[in-house]
Design an enzyme around this catalytic site. Sequence first.
Site, PDB file in Angstrom:
ATOM      1  N   CYS A 282     -10.471  -4.726   0.221  1.00 27.79           N
ATOM      2  CA  CYS A 282     -11.577  -3.764   0.298  1.00 27.79           C
ATOM      3  C   CYS A 282     -12.486  -3.957  -0.917  1.00 27.79           C
ATOM      4  CB  CYS A 282     -11.043  -2.340   0.359  1.00 27.79           C
ATOM      5  SG  CYS A 282     -10.433  -1.697  -1.215  1.00 27.79           S
TER       6      CYS A 282
ATOM      7  N   GLU B 275       0.355   5.163   0.777  1.00 24.50           N
ATOM      8  CA  GLU B 275      -0.541   6.220   1.252  1.00 24.50           C
ATOM      9  C   GLU B 275      -0.026   7.595   0.814  1.00 24.50           C
ATOM     10  OE1 GLU B 275      -1.146   5.493   5.452  1.00 24.50           O
ATOM     11  OE2 GLU B 275      -2.352   3.710   5.010  1.00 24.50           O
ATOM     12  N   ASN B 276      -0.878   8.607   1.027  1.00 24.06           N
ATOM     13  CA  ASN B 276      -0.560   9.965   0.574  1.00 24.06           C
ATOM     14  C   ASN B 276      -1.085  10.954   1.595  1.00 24.06           C
ATOM     15  OD1 ASN B 276      -1.049  12.543  -1.128  1.00 24.06           O
ATOM     16  ND2 ASN B 276       0.104  11.215  -2.487  1.00 24.06           N
ATOM     17  N   ALA B 277      -0.379  12.080   1.747  1.00 26.79           N
ATOM     18  CA  ALA B 277      -0.809  13.128   2.681  1.00 26.79           C
ATOM     19  C   ALA B 277      -2.198  13.642   2.312  1.00 26.79           C
ATOM     20  CB  ALA B 277       0.203  14.265   2.687  1.00 26.79           C
TER      21      ALA B 277
ATOM     22  N   TYR C  88      -5.196  12.175   1.764  1.00 29.15           N
ATOM     23  CA  TYR C  88      -5.583  10.803   2.101  1.00 29.15           C
ATOM     24  C   TYR C  88      -6.277  10.004   0.987  1.00 29.15           C
ATOM     25  CZ  TYR C  88      -4.554  11.897   7.047  1.00 29.15           C
ATOM     26  OH  TYR C  88      -3.947  12.245   8.228  1.00 29.15           O
TER      27      TYR C  88
ATOM     28  N   ASN D 247       0.845  -1.198   0.000  1.00 29.44           N
ATOM     29  CA  ASN D 247       0.000   0.000   0.000  1.00 29.44           C
ATOM     30  C   ASN D 247       0.880   1.248   0.000  1.00 29.44           C
ATOM     31  OD1 ASN D 247       0.617  -0.843   2.683  1.00 29.44           O
ATOM     32  ND2 ASN D 247      -1.096   0.303   3.535  1.00 29.44           N
TER      33      ASN D 247
ATOM     34  N   GLU E 142      -3.149  -4.331  -3.235  1.00 29.69           N
ATOM     35  CA  GLU E 142      -3.655  -5.135  -4.351  1.00 29.69           C
ATOM     36  C   GLU E 142      -3.607  -4.327  -5.650  1.00 29.69           C
ATOM     37  OE1 GLU E 142      -4.995  -4.656  -1.398  1.00 29.69           O
ATOM     38  OE2 GLU E 142      -6.212  -6.357  -0.743  1.00 29.69           O
TER      39      GLU E 142
HETATM   40  N1  THU Z   1      -5.297  -1.618   2.550  1.00 22.14           N
HETATM   41  C1  THU Z   1      -4.734  -2.384   1.559  1.00 22.14           C
HETATM   42  O1  THU Z   1      -3.666  -2.045   1.026  1.00 22.14           O
HETATM   43  N2  THU Z   1      -5.372  -3.507   1.183  1.00 22.14           N
HETATM   44  C2  THU Z   1      -6.479  -4.007   1.775  1.00 22.14           C
HETATM   45  O2  THU Z   1      -6.945  -5.081   1.395  1.00 22.14           O
HETATM   46  C3  THU Z   1      -7.146  -3.265   2.836  1.00 22.14           C
HETATM   47  C4  THU Z   1      -6.553  -1.951   3.184  1.00 22.14           C
HETATM   48  C5  THU Z   1      -4.596  -0.417   2.987  1.00 22.14           C
HETATM   49  C6  THU Z   1      -5.184   0.888   2.601  1.00 22.14           C
HETATM   50  C7  THU Z   1      -4.604   1.806   3.646  1.00 22.14           C
HETATM   51  O3  THU Z   1      -3.296   2.210   3.220  1.00 22.14           O
HETATM   52  C8  THU Z   1      -4.451   0.925   4.861  1.00 22.14           C
HETATM   53  O4  THU Z   1      -4.520  -0.402   4.397  1.00 22.14           O
HETATM   54  C9  THU Z   1      -5.520   1.139   5.919  1.00 22.14           C
HETATM   55  O5  THU Z   1      -6.775   1.085   5.359  1.00 22.14           O
END
Ligand code: THU
Length: 137
Positions: free
Chosen positions: A91, A46-48, A50, A44, A57
């Site tokens: 998700c 992430e970014n400031a 959000y 994953n 995935e």
């Molecule tokens: N996240 C994933 O990368 N995959 C998932 O299947 C569920 C959630 C990440 C998104 C975010 O960076 C962090 O988990 C918390 O939600």
Amino acid sequence: MTSPAPDLFAAARATRAHSHSPYSGFKVGAAIRSESGRIHAGCNVENAAYPQGQCAEATAIGLMVASGDRRITEIVVVGGDAGSGVMCTPCGGCRQRIREFAGPDTPIHIYDAGEYRRTFTLEELLPFSFGPDNLGF
Ligand code: THU
């Protein structure tokens, strides 16, 4: 418990270590085996700002497509803490992303940080889904 996909698990766990998740602190790694037999692993990001964050995935799927492959045969997702009792299932958006390149029986293996938890098929995670076939592709 014995892993059903030890090489995929190793790839997902290794890539999870590179997760950029300073905001949630929730590291996720995903590894795909595609039709060529190759493994594509992503974390994953992430970014400031959000909403611009990307799931593990999605990163793995992008890498698979960029490599020239188009079919997912198996996936491992590794997230959360070992023994937390909470499974890091994909998700909703990622279930749909997987749907684009996978069939109803494609296995999705879920691990927490260190332990195999459970295997679902895509059909179990996304029943009555909408996919390329709905558009005649
Ligand atoms: N996240 C994933 O990368 N995959 C998932 O299947 C569920 C959630 C990440 C998104 C975010 O960076 C962090 O988990 C918390 O939600």
